[in-house]
Design a protein around this motif. Structure first.
Motif, short mmCIF file in Angstrom:
data_model
loop_
_atom_site.label_atom_id
_atom_site.label_comp_id
_atom_site.label_asym_id
_atom_site.label_seq_id
_atom_site.Cartn_x
_atom_site.Cartn_y
_atom_site.Cartn_z
N THR A 47 0.86 -1.17 0.00
CA THR A 47 0.00 0.00 0.00
C THR A 47 0.90 1.22 0.00
OG1 THR A 47 -0.15 0.07 2.42
CG2 THR A 47 -1.90 -1.12 1.26
N ASP A 48 0.42 2.26 -0.62
CA ASP A 48 1.11 3.55 -0.64
C ASP A 48 0.07 4.59 -0.24
OD1 ASP A 48 2.54 5.86 -1.06
OD2 ASP A 48 3.18 5.34 -3.08
N LYS A 49 0.14 5.01 1.01
CA LYS A 49 -0.87 5.91 1.55
C LYS A 49 -0.20 7.12 2.19
CE LYS A 49 -5.13 5.60 4.20
NZ LYS A 49 -5.97 4.72 5.00
N ASN A 50 -0.52 8.29 1.69
CA ASN A 50 0.01 9.54 2.24
C ASN A 50 1.53 9.54 2.33
OD1 ASN A 50 -2.64 10.53 2.61
ND2 ASN A 50 -2.79 9.49 4.57
N GLY A 51 2.19 8.97 1.32
CA GLY A 51 3.65 8.98 1.30
C GLY A 51 4.31 7.90 2.13
N THR A 52 3.53 6.98 2.67
CA THR A 52 4.09 5.86 3.42
C THR A 52 3.84 4.58 2.65
OG1 THR A 52 3.75 6.95 5.55
CG2 THR A 52 3.99 4.56 5.59
N ILE A 53 4.91 3.88 2.35
CA ILE A 53 4.81 2.61 1.65
C ILE A 53 4.88 1.49 2.67
CG2 ILE A 53 5.96 1.05 0.01
CD1 ILE A 53 7.07 3.60 -1.34
N THR A 54 3.93 0.58 2.60
CA THR A 54 3.93 -0.60 3.45
C THR A 54 3.92 -1.82 2.54
OG1 THR A 54 2.69 0.57 5.17
CG2 THR A 54 2.73 -1.83 5.30
N ALA A 55 4.90 -2.68 2.73
CA ALA A 55 4.98 -3.93 1.97
C ALA A 55 4.99 -5.08 2.95
CB ALA A 55 6.23 -3.94 1.11
N MET A 56 4.00 -5.97 2.82
CA MET A 56 3.94 -7.14 3.68
C MET A 56 4.28 -8.35 2.81
SD MET A 56 1.00 -8.58 6.27
CE MET A 56 -0.28 -8.10 5.17
N ILE A 57 5.37 -9.02 3.18
CA ILE A 57 5.85 -10.17 2.43
C ILE A 57 5.49 -11.43 3.21
CG2 ILE A 57 7.86 -11.35 1.47
CD1 ILE A 57 8.21 -7.72 2.16
N SER A 58 4.59 -12.22 2.65
CA SER A 58 4.26 -13.52 3.23
C SER A 58 5.29 -14.51 2.72
CB SER A 58 2.86 -13.95 2.79
OG SER A 58 1.91 -13.01 3.22
N ASP A 59 5.39 -15.63 3.35
CA ASP A 59 6.37 -16.64 2.96
C ASP A 59 7.79 -16.07 2.97
OD1 ASP A 59 4.38 -18.54 2.56
OD2 ASP A 59 4.15 -18.03 0.44
N SER A 60 8.11 -15.28 3.99
CA SER A 60 9.44 -14.65 4.03
C SER A 60 10.56 -15.65 4.24
CB SER A 60 9.50 -13.55 5.09
OG SER A 60 9.18 -14.05 6.36
N GLU A 61 10.23 -16.89 4.60
CA GLU A 61 11.25 -17.93 4.72
C GLU A 61 11.48 -18.67 3.40
OE1 GLU A 61 13.34 -18.48 7.32
OE2 GLU A 61 12.46 -16.63 8.05
N ARG A 62 10.64 -18.40 2.42
CA ARG A 62 10.85 -18.98 1.09
C ARG A 62 12.20 -18.48 0.59
NH1 ARG A 62 6.43 -19.49 -3.57
NH2 ARG A 62 7.83 -19.98 -5.29
N ILE A 63 12.99 -19.34 -0.02
CA ILE A 63 14.38 -19.00 -0.35
C ILE A 63 14.50 -17.73 -1.19
CG2 ILE A 63 14.54 -20.52 -2.38
CD1 ILE A 63 17.31 -19.86 0.23
#
Length: 90
Positions: A47-63
């Motif tokens: 999401t990019d809201k009011n100049g703040t980017i939020t990135a949620m990465i699922s499966d962060s243990e995937r190689i």
């Protein structure tokens, strides 16, 4: 970066103020880095809201994700070591 079991969240906001917008090398470096990371990880919600980017990465243990997130963290730490007054981890 917020790390939870098998999920990593990156929240980025602000302007580095190393130089004026449009010619700020610190902002440009970080923007390229986060864009590369988010675009190449698998299972990402952003999401990019009011100049703040939020990135949620699922499966962060995937190689693939683990490799990209490790490179992201290492590169941000390198930027901080060179430009600590312009970029910080929160």
């Amino acid at each position: 970066m917020i790390k939870k079991p098998n999920q990593t969240t990156i929240i980025a906001s602000g302007h580095a103020q190393y130089s004026v917008k449009g010619s700020d090398i610190v902002c440009a470096a970080f923007s390229a880095l986060i864009t590369h990371t988010v675009n190449n990880c698998i299972n990402v919600t952003t999401t990019d809201k009011n100049g703040t980017i939020t990135a949620m990465i699922s499966d962060s243990e995937r190689i693939e994700n683990k490799t990209l997130l490790s490179a992201f963290e290492n590169t941000v730490n390198e930027l901080i070591s060179q430009y600590s007054q312009y970029i910080t981890w929160c």
